[in-house]
Motif scaffolding. Structure first.
Motif, PDB file in Angstrom:
ATOM      1  N   UNK A  38       0.640  -1.202  -0.031  1.00 28.00           N
ATOM      2  CA  UNK A  38      -0.028  -0.062  -0.024  1.00 28.00           C
ATOM      3  C   UNK A  38       0.913   1.355   0.008  1.00 28.00           C
ATOM      4  N   UNK A  39       0.453   2.071  -0.590  1.00 33.41           N
ATOM      5  CA  UNK A  39       1.292   3.421  -0.889  1.00 33.41           C
ATOM      6  C   UNK A  39       0.437   4.702  -0.301  1.00 33.41           C
ATOM      7  N   UNK A  65       2.948   0.537   7.907  1.00 34.14           N
ATOM      8  CA  UNK A  65       1.792  -0.105   8.941  1.00 34.14           C
ATOM      9  C   UNK A  65       0.746  -0.385   7.755  1.00 34.14           C
ATOM     10  N   UNK A  66       0.738  -0.147   6.673  1.00 35.91           N
ATOM     11  CA  UNK A  66      -0.407  -0.381   5.698  1.00 35.91           C
ATOM     12  C   UNK A  66      -0.341  -1.803   5.260  1.00 35.91           C
ATOM     13  N   UNK A  67      -1.235  -2.068   4.091  1.00 36.18           N
ATOM     14  CA  UNK A  67      -1.152  -3.383   3.500  1.00 36.18           C
ATOM     15  C   UNK A  67      -0.044  -3.974   2.708  1.00 36.18           C
ATOM     16  N   UNK A 102      -3.654   0.912  -9.331  1.00 36.34           N
ATOM     17  CA  UNK A 102      -4.768   1.420  -8.545  1.00 36.34           C
ATOM     18  C   UNK A 102      -5.767   0.116  -8.688  1.00 36.34           C
ATOM     19  N   UNK A 103      -5.400  -0.825  -7.678  1.00 43.30           N
ATOM     20  CA  UNK A 103      -6.231  -2.128  -7.780  1.00 43.30           C
ATOM     21  C   UNK A 103      -7.854  -1.783  -7.354  1.00 43.30           C
ATOM     22  N   UNK A 114      -6.355   3.619  -1.788  1.00 42.74           N
ATOM     23  CA  UNK A 114      -5.143   3.781  -2.251  1.00 42.74           C
ATOM     24  C   UNK A 114      -4.572   3.172  -3.191  1.00 42.74           C
ATOM     25  N   UNK A 115      -3.480   3.588  -3.972  1.00 42.69           N
ATOM     26  CA  UNK A 115      -2.618   2.876  -4.852  1.00 42.69           C
ATOM     27  C   UNK A 115      -1.714   1.798  -4.191  1.00 42.69           C
TER      28      UNK A 115
END
Length: 448
Positions: free
Chosen positions: A173-174, A183-185, A218-219, A245-246
């Protein structure tokens, strides 16, 4: 015993049941004596407990049980013998009477009845509906053939990503500025290209190779399907939060399911030994199966249209207030709001059931056990085939079907299904059907 019926109106009645001591004393005394022979109490030899002692200890509960049994049997027998068509079940009326249950009481019980209305819905050639004849178009045949060949194909790992492949990669994750979200995905997961709906996103994936990196992907826009995104990103299914988020995508592997060759080994796996020997025979067989499936789809739509049309004709009144009370008694967990919201659909289905029952009676349509058994067997066979490529033997399937129909709920459901099919088949011979050819793609849009 005395049972009388008082009609309140055409849709409601009250049944009054009077039970005198002569109706219950003999059976109650017999039950007490039988209990005395079986009972074991300190100070008495087995089978020698005095009946008077048993009556004092348990007589009232025996009396209550036997009167309730007598009451239930008498009400049901009265309704059957007098051919009273009721909806739901008799409802005991609230009463202020309190019985002493002292073996000499005369009991009076009252039941509310919801009466079935007169059904005067008739069908004729003046009733017209469209019957769709779905044609197997080339695109549908090609898609079905492709899916079957891939089902029996093999998995490969090509060098470059192509349309229809599965990309196995790391999604990080960005932030909005393109930096990694602390700490994101960060998951390594699979992305099937056949669920990528955004054309530009799909184009950015085609041609990638292992260890290639897409710096900003951009999932969420690419897939645009919450259930798929939850699966891909391995989110909490109970409380999923879809990130807006991208992602940075690093390709780790490429999976491709190659289509099976059109050879004898494939034909034999699919249809049995030597049933199909050429590509032309294979295409003809697939076309035949598609036509059968499409006929079922067309019949399903016609049945739905007939139900809708017939329900609009069935405007007879129902004992609505009685039925709402009965539904509350039968489904104690249902709230008043749920009952009010769902009652109209219930009433609509009930009216159509009354129409079906009248057609079955008037036309003397027979619903045989063999029909119910074969329908249940077909449903079970279809379920088993979904999970196993090897079909059950006829003996095994028959055993499962017999066990399945031992459950009253299952048997009633299949019986209703057979009854509906009998009525549907009959009505198709009565009403006017405007046959209309249509392509499968256009038919699917009708369904939607």
């Amino acid at each position: 015993m005395n049972i009388t019926q008082e009609k309140i109106n055409d849709l409601n009645a009250v049944l009054t049941v009077k039970i005198s001591p002569d109706d219950y004393q003999e059976i109650v005394n017999k039950k007490i004596k039988d209990q005395a022979k079986k009972m074991k109490l300190p100070g008495y030899r087995p089978g020698m407990v005095p009946a008077a002692h048993v009556k004092k200890m348990y007589g009232k509960s025996i009396l209550v049980e036997e009167v309730n049994t007598l009451l239930s049997d008498s009400v049901n027998n009265y309704i059957q013998q007098n051919e009273i068509e009721i909806l739901g079940q008799p409802l005991p009326k609230a009463t202020d009477d309190h019985f002493n249950w002292d073996f000499n009481d005369e009991f009076v019980f009252e039941y509310e009845l919801g009466l079935a209305p007169e059904v005067n819905v008739e069908f004729s050639a003046d009733d017209k509906l469209t019957q769709y004849i779905i044609k197997v178009d080339p695109d549908t045949l090609a898609e079905r053939t492709k899916n079957i060949r891939r089902s029996y194909g093999k998995m490969t790992n090509p060098e470059l990503v192509a349309d229809g492949d599965v990309v196995f990669g790391q999604f990080v994750q960005l932030n909005a500025d393109g930096s990694v979200f602390e700490g994101g995905i960060d998951v390594t997961t699979s992305l099937r290209l056949d669920i990528v709906k955004d054309a530009s996103a799909l184009k950015s994936l085609i041609g990638l190779k292992r260890e290639d990196v897409v710096e900003s992907f951009d999932l969420v826009t690419a897939v645009d399907d919450e259930k798929q995104l939850i699966k891909i990103l391995k989110l909490d299914e109970e409380n999923p939060i879809i990130p807006q988020s991208k992602f940075k995508l690093t390709v780790k592997n490429i999976n491709r399911l190659e289509e099976s060759d059109l050879n004898q080994e494939f034909f034999d796996k699919l249809f049995g030994a030597d049933v199909v020997k050429t590509e032309e025979e294979f295409t003809a067989k697939i076309t035949e199966e598609l036509e059968a499936m499409m006929t079922q789809d067309a019949d399903k739509k016609l049945a739905g249209d007939l139900y809708k049309y017939g329900s609009e004709k069935a405007t007879m009144e129902l004992p609505d207030e009685f039925l709402k009370r009965w539904l509350k008694v039968a489904n104690k967990e249902v709230t008043d709001e749920e009952l009010d919201g769902g009652y109209q659909d219930f009433a609509k289905n009930l009216r159509w059931t009354l129409v079906e029952n009248k057609i079955v009676k008037d036309q003397k349509l027979q619903i045989k056990y063999e029909d119910v058994f074969e329908t249940a067997k077909a449903r079970l066979d279809a379920q088993f085939r979904m999970y196993s490529p090897t079909a059950l033997t006829e003996e095994q399937l028959g055993q499962y079907t017999a066990q399945f129909l031992q459950e009253k709920e299952n048997a009633n459901r299949i019986f209703d299904e057979v009854k509906s099919q009998k009525v549907f088949d009959y009505l198709k011979t009565v009403i006017s059907l405007d046959k209309k050819e249509i392509g499968y793609d256009k038919f699917q849009k009708l369904e939607a």
